[in-house]
Design an enzyme around this catalytic site. Structure first.
Site, PDB file in Angstrom:
ATOM      1  CG  HIS A  53       0.143   6.273  -0.404  1.00  0.00           C
ATOM      2  ND1 HIS A  53      -1.043   6.617  -1.001  1.00  0.00           N
ATOM      3  CD2 HIS A  53      -0.182   5.789   0.828  1.00  0.00           C
ATOM      4  CE1 HIS A  53      -2.047   6.352  -0.176  1.00  0.00           C
ATOM      5  NE2 HIS A  53      -1.558   5.843   0.934  1.00  0.00           N
ATOM      6  CG  HIS A  60      -5.997   6.575   0.970  1.00  0.00           C
ATOM      7  ND1 HIS A  60      -5.668   7.570   1.857  1.00  0.00           N
ATOM      8  CD2 HIS A  60      -5.141   5.549   1.212  1.00  0.00           C
ATOM      9  CE1 HIS A  60      -4.653   7.158   2.610  1.00  0.00           C
ATOM     10  NE2 HIS A  60      -4.316   5.940   2.235  1.00  0.00           N
ATOM     11  CG  HIS A  93      -1.750   1.152   1.491  1.00  0.00           C
ATOM     12  ND1 HIS A  93      -3.119   1.149   1.322  1.00  0.00           N
ATOM     13  CD2 HIS A  93      -1.444   2.403   1.942  1.00  0.00           C
ATOM     14  CE1 HIS A  93      -3.607   2.339   1.635  1.00  0.00           C
ATOM     15  NE2 HIS A  93      -2.609   3.122   2.026  1.00  0.00           N
ATOM     16  CD  GLU A  94       1.937   3.576   3.688  1.00  0.00           C
ATOM     17  OE1 GLU A  94       2.146   4.653   3.101  1.00  0.00           O
ATOM     18  OE2 GLU A  94       0.929   3.376   4.396  1.00  0.00           O
TER      19      GLU A  94
HETATM   20 ZN   LIG Z   1      -2.521   5.083   2.546  1.00  0.00          ZN
END
Ligand SMILES: [Zn+2]
Length: 287
Positions: free
Chosen positions: A192, A198, A188-189
């Site tokens: 980004h 998101h 997930h990171e």
């Molecule tokens: Zn996040």
């Protein structure tokens, strides 16, 4: 990629993913379910207040936490990414505050003083997932003959929580895999860091979900920002299976849902793998 529904607003990068969760590739080597998933966030020692500014042409309210500026719970904004006013007119990749990694190549380095073997293993597993499933290449710059030649890179640290910058920031940009963060959180990171937001932040999210402000923990409402203006594009429909999607009870102060589908029902999230929608978004961003 579903091109017929593509809404391309500018060449800048504001990406959300598409398709439904049924398309997502499931890799059992990652967390089997989200029963124990934590919602990614920086855990600050001191909240100093908020700051209104503009990011990527959008008005944003950032949380000043310790020495960081937070856009939502786990997205760190560098002051160099902010502008004093909305950017008018057509934007290009050059004026966009959100930068892609050149040549689909993301460099990283492990902060030797803060990362233990566990953090390194999680990050390396997450990198393998990204490289197995996308065209992006991740290189540990410290394995190069001349590591000092690489000036823009992810500096992997082990801080309080899981967090990252968004897109490529000039210089070393911290990405934290705290002790409670999983390999799925690391995937997930990295999302980004390559430029993904998101999933529930997308501007058209009100067509798909309801946000229950009264159930959101004090001071966390900013984590549920919606970007009503700005730039970029969204692909297809909101993807509940995206690894970038908050769970239905994210930042709840009372155990009740903070997000439901439009019909009031909750949904299942995952931190196992990039969904097909995530992969489509990455492909669109890095064609
Ligand atoms: Zn996040």
């Amino acid at each position: 990629m579903k091109k017929q529904n593509l809404l391309l607003l500018t060449a800048a990068i504001w990406l959300f993913s598409c398709k439904q969760s049924s398309d997502q590739p499931i890799s059992e080597q990652y967390d089997p379910s989200c029963q124990a998933c934590i919602v990614e966030q920086y855990v600050p020692k001191l909240i100093k207040g908020t700051m209104d500014s503009y990011f990527n042409g959008d008005p944003v309210t950032l949380v000043k936490a310790d020495d960081k500026l937070l856009l939502e719970g786990d997205i760190i904004i560098d002051p160099s990414q902010l502008t004093n006013a909305a950017v008018s007119g057509e934007r290009t990749g050059i004026t966009s505050a959100l930068k892609k990694w050149p040549n689909k190549t993301v460099y990283f380095s492990f902060d030797s003083s803060s990362t233990d073997e566990s953090t390194r293993t999680k990050f390396k597993s997450a990198v393998k997932h990204w490289m197995d499933n996308t065209d992006l290449v991740f290189i540990n710059k410290d394995t190069l003959d001349d590591p000092e030649s690489i000036s823009n890179y992810i500096n992997v640290i082990q801080d309080d929580g899981c967090y990252s910058s968004i897109g490529m920031v000039k210089g070393a940009q911290d990405l934290s895999i705290g002790s409670g963060c999983s390999t799925g959180n690391a995937i997930h990171e990295i999302g980004h860091a390559v430029g993904l937001y998101h999933e529930q932040s997308r501007r058209d999210r009100d067509k798909y979900i309801i946000i229950y402000t009264a159930n959101i923990d004090s001071g966390k409402a900013g984590n549920f920002n919606k970007y009503a203006s700005g730039n970029g594009f969204e692909l297809d429909t909101l993807d509940f299976g995206s690894i970038m999607m908050y769970p239905y009870n994210a930042f709840s102060k009372n155990g009740k849902p903070t997000i439901t589908k439009k019909d009031g029902t909750t949904y299942t999230t995952q931190r196992r793998a990039l969904s097909q929608g995530d992969l489509d978004a990455v492909e669109h961003m890095y064609p």
